[in-house]
Design a protein around this motif. Sequence first.
Motif, PDB file in Angstrom:
ATOM      1  N   GLN A  63      -5.964   2.983  20.391  1.00 14.83           N
ATOM      2  CA  GLN A  63      -4.729   3.230  19.077  1.00 14.83           C
ATOM      3  C   GLN A  63      -3.967   4.155  19.857  1.00 14.83           C
ATOM      4  OE1 GLN A  63      -4.317   1.060  16.451  1.00 14.83           O
ATOM      5  NE2 GLN A  63      -2.482   2.702  16.530  1.00 14.83           N
ATOM      6  N   VAL A  64      -3.111   4.180  19.677  1.00 18.43           N
ATOM      7  CA  VAL A  64      -1.303   4.942  19.814  1.00 18.43           C
ATOM      8  C   VAL A  64      -0.550   5.006  18.566  1.00 18.43           C
ATOM      9  CG1 VAL A  64       0.683   5.310  20.506  1.00 18.43           C
ATOM     10  CG2 VAL A  64      -1.205   4.884  22.148  1.00 18.43           C
ATOM     11  N   THR A  65      -0.426   5.981  18.115  1.00 18.60           N
ATOM     12  CA  THR A  65       0.186   5.907  16.460  1.00 18.60           C
ATOM     13  C   THR A  65       1.321   6.736  16.474  1.00 18.60           C
ATOM     14  OG1 THR A  65      -1.587   6.034  15.454  1.00 18.60           O
ATOM     15  CG2 THR A  65      -0.107   6.543  14.003  1.00 18.60           C
ATOM     16  N   VAL A  66       2.165   6.546  15.789  1.00 22.98           N
ATOM     17  CA  VAL A  66       3.437   7.431  16.208  1.00 22.98           C
ATOM     18  C   VAL A  66       3.958   7.512  15.031  1.00 22.98           C
ATOM     19  CG1 VAL A  66       5.707   8.171  17.622  1.00 22.98           C
ATOM     20  CG2 VAL A  66       4.094   6.615  18.381  1.00 22.98           C
ATOM     21  N   SER A  67       4.184   8.790  14.211  1.00 19.24           N
ATOM     22  CA  SER A  67       4.080   9.522  12.819  1.00 19.24           C
ATOM     23  C   SER A  67       4.106  10.346  13.252  1.00 19.24           C
ATOM     24  CB  SER A  67       2.892   8.717  11.992  1.00 19.24           C
ATOM     25  OG  SER A  67       2.860   9.191  10.626  1.00 19.24           O
ATOM     26  N   SER A  68       5.079  11.190  11.633  1.00 19.06           N
ATOM     27  CA  SER A  68       6.140  12.507  11.553  1.00 19.06           C
ATOM     28  C   SER A  68       4.249  12.887  10.383  1.00 19.06           C
ATOM     29  CB  SER A  68       7.311  12.094  11.738  1.00 19.06           C
ATOM     30  OG  SER A  68       7.711  11.587  10.298  1.00 19.06           O
TER      31      SER A  68
END
Length: 112
Positions: A107-112
Amino acid sequence: EVQLVESGGGLVQPGGSLTLSCAASGFTFSSSDMKWVRQRPGKGLEWLFGISSGGVVSYFLDSVKGRFAISRDNAKNTMYLQLNDLKIEDTAMYYCQKGNDRGQGTQVTVSS
């Protein structure tokens, strides 16, 4: 039995980078064409890149061209996907694939 084990995913901020790995076993990796695919939430599978046994790269998705890169190390039976300049829309489960066989994904999660 084909076994593909992805690793290297995680949570990253927009603009960040990750390196995904795919450890292969149960077949002759050095003679096999491989692919990276992903599935974003609520979407179907997207082919990202393919790499031939000899290292020739094919790309399938314009939105990752120039940001992602595929490579392989036949001596290590491992394929890689370098993800740079990650965007929120890159959030997905990433899989390596040989023919119709896929691993469990990372899983790759891109979040600020």
